[in-house]
Every structure is written in structure tokens, then in C-alpha cells.
Design an enzyme around this catalytic site. Structure first.
Site, PDB file in Angstrom:
ATOM      1  N   HIS A 145      10.148  40.280  21.954  1.00 51.69           N
ATOM      2  CA  HIS A 145      10.086  38.817  22.079  1.00 51.69           C
ATOM      3  C   HIS A 145       8.652  38.362  22.348  1.00 51.69           C
ATOM      4  O   HIS A 145       8.203  37.353  21.820  1.00 51.69           O
ATOM      5  CB  HIS A 145      11.007  38.333  23.210  1.00 51.69           C
ATOM      6  CG  HIS A 145      12.462  38.521  22.908  1.00 51.69           C
ATOM      7  ND1 HIS A 145      13.305  37.485  22.594  1.00 51.69           N
ATOM      8  CD2 HIS A 145      13.227  39.633  22.844  1.00 51.69           C
ATOM      9  CE1 HIS A 145      14.519  37.946  22.365  1.00 51.69           C
ATOM     10  NE2 HIS A 145      14.504  39.263  22.512  1.00 51.69           N
ATOM     11  N   ASP A 172      11.418  30.930  24.202  1.00 57.83           N
ATOM     12  CA  ASP A 172      12.226  31.958  23.563  1.00 57.83           C
ATOM     13  C   ASP A 172      13.706  31.576  23.517  1.00 57.83           C
ATOM     14  O   ASP A 172      14.222  30.918  24.421  1.00 57.83           O
ATOM     15  CB  ASP A 172      12.061  33.275  24.338  1.00 57.83           C
ATOM     16  CG  ASP A 172      12.610  34.434  23.563  1.00 57.83           C
ATOM     17  OD1 ASP A 172      11.841  35.043  22.806  1.00 57.83           O
ATOM     18  OD2 ASP A 172      13.830  34.721  23.674  1.00 57.83           O
TER      19      ASP A 172
END
Ligand code: UDP
Length: 500
Positions: A24, A127
Site C-alpha cells: 500500500h 488508502d
């Protein structure tokens, strides 16, 4: 001075907040840097240990005159019972530690929201794993961009599976079903689906919240590119109604030189005379298979032994990234013997713990990869024009395998059957056997027609990946268009406030 502060005030300010795991963080930090390289004032919020994995790149960007900085918040190590510095999911060696890191991450919500208030950005890019940020943005009256860390394909597949539940009411977990709503015929078994879809669990509500937050966000940023998944990009934008921008592959766009590539996402400096590089330099072009299961997967001993024998029996050259387990003496002994034997025969090279993946994939000696189908590794391999042996382990990886094998036709499946919990180890009867591994290696690295055709298709995609980030390419244009749109929003907001 006055005009400088006016200019700063007028500059678009975007805050980036990632989820702490390499899969991520790597793409988000690359994307944040790309925003800064295109004139945006960027702040990245993160914790100390995580910042140390990318700060060097940020300092180098700053020295080049880009407006980018890191803003640190304190990870609550003592409160959750973790030693200092354990702040990233890749440090999760057991379910207990993963749970504690997860708890620490959730405790960052309040200080992060306070920081949003202090910073008063024009937009936040956060995210997908942080759905609460959609509310935080609403409170500030600014757009939240949802950062999707996987493919459009997996986003679409999961959406239709959750909506139509084709996996319910089958006679067994291994019976095939076709995913509805997709332009290609894609078959999966219930066992290949993430555990939160197979049955209700603590994670089901979390993932529902993620998809809900995606719908409520201003739009979605995807580390993908038009030529790669145009059908699925289109479904996302139309059928799912999610406004999205494909701006990938960000790894090659943001990291142009070897130093950036070699140190990306990792704290240790890359040695100048790296041994693995000398080893690769001694090999013929396209003759080496790179084997990596990403940053989170931990294989158990039985599977490691099968991989070692499968690679050795295949007779092809390989470079294999293995995470050392401090506690497992018998595994370490087995691997040390294997490493020595392979070195003597000049057939194989083991990289312990962490590989400079972007550099390795770019090396002309690499001819293919065994991948767990994590989206970043997938894109990075694709960017290098490499065909793949697909070996998904958990989460979205089984969807990505389908994209590679059934849609793009650049992958050979090793035949993984079960989508596991990240920390689960396999029982003896579910390990992939050495014969299956050697067979897949022979198909990919051999000189047969199938390999030639896959290689050709992978090279074409690699060329498209390079074109799309050049000036005038699709990903390039999408990034510029998004930044312009955010600038216009800022302007209209300022005008609206003036008029009030
Ligand atoms: N990575 C790396 N060296 C390693 C393992 C991973 O540089 O030894 C990087 C890799 O290049 C990618 C990221 O870590 O950018 C892993 O993300 P991915 O989505 O492939 O898989 P995950 O680790 O999330 O399962």
C-alpha cells in the site's frame, strides 16, 4: 516574500495517508511524489519507522525544488504492547502481532484527524483500507480520493461476487462458478475467494465499509493503465459509477534512477557492489526466473522444501527471495545447504529477507517471475515486460491471477487452490508439489510455443506501460487532468467563500 507566501497559499495542497504495508505504501508514496513533481504542495502523514523507509526519496525530491514533506505522528507502540519500530504489517510474524499492529493503526485515527484540521488541505488522498477518512474529509468540506491498491479487475470481480453471490449454494467449495457481469468468462471456486466473502467474519463488515466509502468518495485513484484493463476501467466508471483515474505504473514513473529504484520502500542502503548483481551479470539474457512472494506472505517449511526441489529439478536459473525465520532451525539449515549447492552449480541465488525488486526485474538476465500476484509485483513485472508463474496466496491475489492467466494470457498458473488467511500455514496435502512447480517453470522458461507467445504479449504490455506515463500518454494525461480538476475545485471554493 509576500508574493512567495501568496504563491504558497494558492498552491494546491494535498495530504496523502497510506496504510502501513509495502504493497500500500510503495505505490502511494510514488503517487504523492508524482503530484509534487507536477506542482502540487504535498504532505505525507506517517509514523517514524514507516517514514524511514522512504524519507531519502522525499529529501532528494525536496532538494530538487519540489514541495513535499513528511508529517510524523506517534505510533502507540507501548499502548498496544509492541516494541518500538514495529509499525508496519510486514513486521507481523504472527496473528497476535498483526492484531496489535492493526490496533495501533486504528488508534492513529484521532491524531490524524487533528492533523487534518491543523493542515487544512485542499484534498486528501487516503488508502482504501482507511474508510473513516471519507467522514473526515466531509467534516473539512474537502474531496477525499480513495486510493485503490489493487486492479480494476479485482475491484469489479469482487463487486459482482458480493452483489450476486454466485458462490452460494454450490455442492462443494471446489465447484467452479462463473463471475457474473464481466466481459470475459472467468471461473473461480469458492475456496479461492477471500475468507470475508466465503463466510461472515469480523472482516466482512470492514470490507463492506471500504466499498461504501469508495462510492462516497470524490473518486478513485488506480495504479493501473488504460491499455492494461480498459474493459474493467470502463465497468468501474460506468456500471459501478465510480469516477476513477488510472495513473500507473507509478513505480517506473516516480523512480527513474537506480538509486531510487534500489532503495524504494526499504531502510537499508543498497551496496554499490551488490553480489546478486554480479551473479545476474554472469547470466544470459532472459535466462533467470525471479521468485518472490511479496512482503507479507510467510511460507511454511514443507512448502519451502517443495519450492527448492521444484526449482532445482526444473534445471533453470533462479533468484529467490526468502524471508529468514529466526525460530526455525531445521528450515534455516535446509536452506543454507540448498543455497551452497545452488551457488556451486551456479544455478540459483537466494536473497535473504528483502530484494531491490525494481532493479532485479529490470535486469536483462531476468526472463520471468514466480509471483504471488500482489498487485504491485504484478504491475512491476508487467512494466518489465515479463511473463509470470502465478501463485496467489490470499486476498485479491486470486482475482489478479485470473486477469494474468485468462484475460491477458501472460501467466501460467501453478494451481493454487485455497485463498488463505495471511498467517495460516499449509497442511501437508495443500502444499504445491515440486512436480507442479517444475512443470510450470518449464512451460514459462522453456522454448515452447506457449512460452514464446506469452513472452511476446508481456513485452507488448511492457512497451504500453512505458508509453502511458510519457507526456501525452493516458496515465500522464489522467494525472494532469486530476490535478487541474482539484485546482479548479479549490478556486471555486475560494470564490464561493469570498462571495459569502
Ligand atoms: N518488495 C520489494 N522487495 C521484496 C518484497 C517486496 O521491493 O523483497 C516490494 C515490491 O516491489 C512491491 C511491494 O513490496 O512494490 C509488495 O507489494 P505487492 O502488492 O506485490 O504484494 P504484498 O507485499 O502487498 O503482498
Amino acid at each position: 516574500m509576500e508574493s512567495q507566501s501568496l504563491q504558497f497559499h494558492n498552491q494546491l495542497h494535498v495530504v496523502f495517508l497510506s496504510y502501513p504495508s509495502p504493497g500500500h505504501m510503495n505505490p502511494m508514496i510514488d503517487t504523492a511524489r508524482l503530484f509534487a513533481m507536477h506542482g502540487v504542495n504535498v504532505t505525507i502523514i506517517t509514523t517514524h519507522a514507516n517514514a524511514s523507509t522512504f524519507q531519502k526519496a522525499i529529501d532528494s525530491d525536496t532538494s530538487l525544488g519540489y514541495s513535499i514533506k513528511t508529517q510524523l505522528i506517534q505510533f502507540p507502540s507501548a499502548q498496544v504492547g509492541l516494541p518500538d519500530g514495529v509499525e508496519n504489517m510486514k513486521d507481523g510474524t504472527s496473528t497476535e502481532i498483526i492484531g496489535k499492529i492493526g490496533l495501533g493503526i486504528s488508534m492513529l485515527q484521532d491524531p490524524t484527524e487533528a492533523l487534518f484540521q491543523d493542515l487544512q488541505p485542499d484534498c486528501i488522498v487516503t488508502d482504501m483500507m482507511l474508510p473513516w477518512t471519507v467522514e473526515a474529509a466531509a467534516k473539512l468540506g474537502i474531496p477525499r480520493i480513495h486510493y485503490n491498491s489493487s486492479s480494476y479487475f479485482s475491484n469489479c470481480a469482487e463487486h459482482f461476487i458480493m452483489k450476486y453471490r454466485p458462490n452460494d449454494n454450490l455442492v462443494s467449495d471446489t465447484q467452479k462458478f462463473t463471475i457474473p457481469g464481466l466481459p470475459h468468462t472467468i471461473e473461480m471456486t469458492p475456496l479461492q475467494l477471500p475468507f470475508w466473502i466465503r463466510s461472515q467474519s469480523f472482516a466482512t463488515a470492514y470490507f463492506e465499509a471500504i466499498y461504501e466509502s469508495q462510492k462516497r468518495s470524490y473518486g478513485t485513484l488506480c495504479n493501473s493503465f488504460h491499455e492494461l484493463e480498459s474493459d474493467y476501467e470502463n465497468i468501474c466508471n460506468t456500471t459501478l459509477g465510480i469516477k476513477s483515474w488510472s495513473v500507473g505504473p507509478v513505480s517506473s514513473w516516480a523512480n527513474k534512477d537506480d538509486e531510487n529504484k534500489g532503495n524504494r520502500g526499504h531502510i537499508e542502503e543498497l551496496g554499490k557492489e551488490a553480489d546478486w548483481l554480479n551473479w545476474l551479470n554472469s547470466k544470459q539474457n532472459e535466462s533467470v526466473l525471479y521468485v518472490s512472494f511479496g512482503s507479507l506472505t510467510r511460507l511454511d517449511n514443507a512448502q519451502i522444501v517443495e519450492i527448492a526441489h521444484g526449482l532445482e529439478n526444473s534445471g533453470h536459473n533462479f533468484i529467490w527471495v526468502v524471508r529468514k525465520k529466526e525460530s526455525d532451525e531445521s528450515e534455516n539449515n535446509f536452506l543454507q545447504d540448498f543455497e551452497e549447492r545452488m551457488k556451486e552449480r551456479k544455478k540459483g541465488y537466494i536473497i535473504w529477507n528483502w530484494a531491490p525488486q525494481l532493479l532485479i526485474l529490470d535486469h536483462p538476465a531476468i526472463g520471468g517471475i514466480v509471483t504471488h500476484c500482489g498487485w504491485n509485483s504484478t504491475l512491476e513485472s508487467l512494466n518489465a515486460g515479463l511473463p509470470m508463474i502465478t501463485w496467489p496466496r490470499f486476498g485479491d491475489q486470486f482475482y489478479n491471477e485470473k486477469l494474468l492467466v485468462d484475460v491477458l494470457k501472460i501467466g501460467v498458473s501453478v494451481g493454487a487452490k485455497e485463498n488463505k488467511m495471511r498467517t495460516s500455514t499449509e497442511s501437508k496435502d495443500v502444499v504445491v508439489k515440486r512436480e507442479e512447480i517444475a512443470k510450470a517453470v518449464e512451460i514459462l522458461m522453456g522454448s515452447g510455443q506457449e512460452s514464446k507467445e506469452m513472452r511476446m504479449r508481456a513485452k507488448k504490455l511492457g512497451e504500453a506501460a512505458k508509453r502511458t506515463i510519457e507526456e501525452g500518454g493516458d496515465s500522464y494525461n489522467n494525472l494532469i487532468q486530476l490535478i487541474d480538476e482539484l485546482k479548479s475545485l479549490k478556486k471555486s471554493k475560494a470564490l464561493g467563500e469570498k462571495a459569502d
